[in-house]
Design an enzyme around this catalytic site. Sequence first.
Site, PDB file in Angstrom:
ATOM      1  CG  HIS A   1     -69.592  36.882  20.658  1.00 58.39           C
ATOM      2  ND1 HIS A   1     -70.448  37.968  20.598  1.00 58.39           N
ATOM      3  CD2 HIS A   1     -70.159  36.005  21.516  1.00 58.39           C
ATOM      4  CE1 HIS A   1     -71.468  37.765  21.404  1.00 58.39           C
ATOM      5  NE2 HIS A   1     -71.335  36.580  21.970  1.00 58.39           N
ATOM      6  CB  ILE A   2     -67.575  31.956  17.028  1.00 58.48           C
ATOM      7  CG1 ILE A   2     -68.000  32.483  15.651  1.00 58.48           C
ATOM      8  CG2 ILE A   2     -67.801  30.446  17.107  1.00 58.48           C
ATOM      9  CD1 ILE A   2     -67.185  31.895  14.503  1.00 58.48           C
ATOM     10  CG  HIS A   3     -70.374  31.471  22.767  1.00 59.86           C
ATOM     11  ND1 HIS A   3     -70.282  31.881  24.085  1.00 59.86           N
ATOM     12  CD2 HIS A   3     -71.267  32.302  22.179  1.00 59.86           C
ATOM     13  CE1 HIS A   3     -71.099  32.909  24.282  1.00 59.86           C
ATOM     14  NE2 HIS A   3     -71.714  33.193  23.139  1.00 59.86           N
TER      15      HIS A   3
ATOM     16  CG  ASN B   1     -76.070  32.515  21.805  1.00 60.17           C
ATOM     17  OD1 ASN B   1     -76.499  31.415  21.466  1.00 60.17           O
ATOM     18  ND2 ASN B   1     -75.316  32.682  22.880  1.00 60.17           N
TER      19      ASN B   1
ATOM     20  CB  VAL C   1     -71.789  41.023  23.843  1.00 62.16           C
ATOM     21  CG1 VAL C   1     -70.809  42.082  23.331  1.00 62.16           C
ATOM     22  CG2 VAL C   1     -71.613  40.817  25.347  1.00 62.16           C
TER      23      VAL C   1
ATOM     24  CG  ASP D   1     -67.679  33.570  28.223  1.00 56.69           C
ATOM     25  OD1 ASP D   1     -68.296  33.806  27.163  1.00 56.69           O
ATOM     26  OD2 ASP D   1     -68.113  33.914  29.349  1.00 56.69           O
TER      27      ASP D   1
HETATM   28  P1  5GP Z   1     -73.691  36.166  24.069  1.00 57.92           P
HETATM   29  O1  5GP Z   1     -74.599  36.025  25.281  1.00 57.92           O
HETATM   30  O2  5GP Z   1     -73.828  37.550  23.482  1.00 57.92           O
HETATM   31  O3  5GP Z   1     -73.794  35.065  23.063  1.00 57.92           O
HETATM   32  O4  5GP Z   1     -72.221  36.019  24.638  1.00 57.92           O
HETATM   33  C1  5GP Z   1     -71.579  37.011  25.343  1.00 57.92           C
HETATM   34  C2  5GP Z   1     -70.513  36.335  26.166  1.00 57.92           C
HETATM   35  O5  5GP Z   1     -69.592  37.311  26.575  1.00 57.92           O
HETATM   36  C3  5GP Z   1     -71.052  35.670  27.439  1.00 57.92           C
HETATM   37  O6  5GP Z   1     -70.730  34.283  27.431  1.00 57.92           O
HETATM   38  C4  5GP Z   1     -70.364  36.422  28.569  1.00 57.92           C
HETATM   39  O7  5GP Z   1     -69.992  35.601  29.647  1.00 57.92           O
HETATM   40  C5  5GP Z   1     -69.143  37.015  27.868  1.00 57.92           C
HETATM   41  N1  5GP Z   1     -68.694  38.278  28.438  1.00 57.92           N
HETATM   42  C6  5GP Z   1     -69.464  39.355  28.748  1.00 57.92           C
HETATM   43  N2  5GP Z   1     -68.704  40.356  29.238  1.00 57.92           N
HETATM   44  C7  5GP Z   1     -67.422  39.894  29.219  1.00 57.92           C
HETATM   45  C8  5GP Z   1     -66.173  40.484  29.608  1.00 57.92           C
HETATM   46  O8  5GP Z   1     -66.086  41.619  30.061  1.00 57.92           O
HETATM   47  N3  5GP Z   1     -65.055  39.711  29.462  1.00 57.92           N
HETATM   48  C9  5GP Z   1     -65.114  38.443  28.938  1.00 57.92           C
HETATM   49  N4  5GP Z   1     -63.941  37.783  28.834  1.00 57.92           N
HETATM   50  N5  5GP Z   1     -66.278  37.861  28.563  1.00 57.92           N
HETATM   51  C10 5GP Z   1     -67.412  38.580  28.702  1.00 57.92           C
END
Ligand code: 5GP
Length: 113
Positions: free
Chosen positions: A99-101, A86, A95, A31
Site C-alpha cells: 500500500h502507498i500512504h 514502508n 500490514v 487510514d
Molecule cells: P504500514 O504500517 O504497513 O505501512 O501501514 C499500515 C496502515 O494501515 C497503518 O497506517 C494503519 O493505521 C492502517 N490500518 C491498519 N488496520 C486498518 C484498518 O482496519 N482499517 C484502515 N482503514 N486502516 C488500517
Amino acid sequence: MENRTIFEKIVAREVPAEILMETDDTIVIKDINPQAPVHVLIIPKRKIEHISSMGKEDGEIVANLLLAATTFAKKNGISSYRLVVNNGALAGETVHHLHIHLLAGREMGWPPG
Ligand code: 5GP
C-alpha cells in the site's frame, strides 16, 4: 488457517472502511490511525506482499497505484503531499499487503522519523 490481510478483507467488503475512490485494480481508503489531516492508503485489489516482492509482472499494477494516488490528490485539490511505502518491520511496515500512504494537510519534516 486465516492468512488474509485486513486489506484483502476490506477489498472484499468483509471489513468496513471509508472507501474514497476505486479504480479497476485499486481502492483508496482513509487510514484508521491518521498521521496527518489527510492520510489515505492506496491499495491494489490483487495482493502483492511488499514493494520488495514486486516482480516485472506487477509493473502495471504498481504504476496504477501511483496513478490512483496522483488522481486522488488532483480530484481533491491537494497539491503538496508525501507518498510513503514502508518495507520491512524496521521501516514501520505492519500490514503485508502493498500500500502507498498519501499524507497531506500539514508541513512535513525531513528527514522523516
Ligand atoms: P504500514 O504500517 O504497513 O505501512 O501501514 C499500515 C496502515 O494501515 C497503518 O497506517 C494503519 O493505521 C492502517 N490500518 C491498519 N488496520 C486498518 C484498518 O482496519 N482499517 C484502515 N482503514 N486502516 C488500517
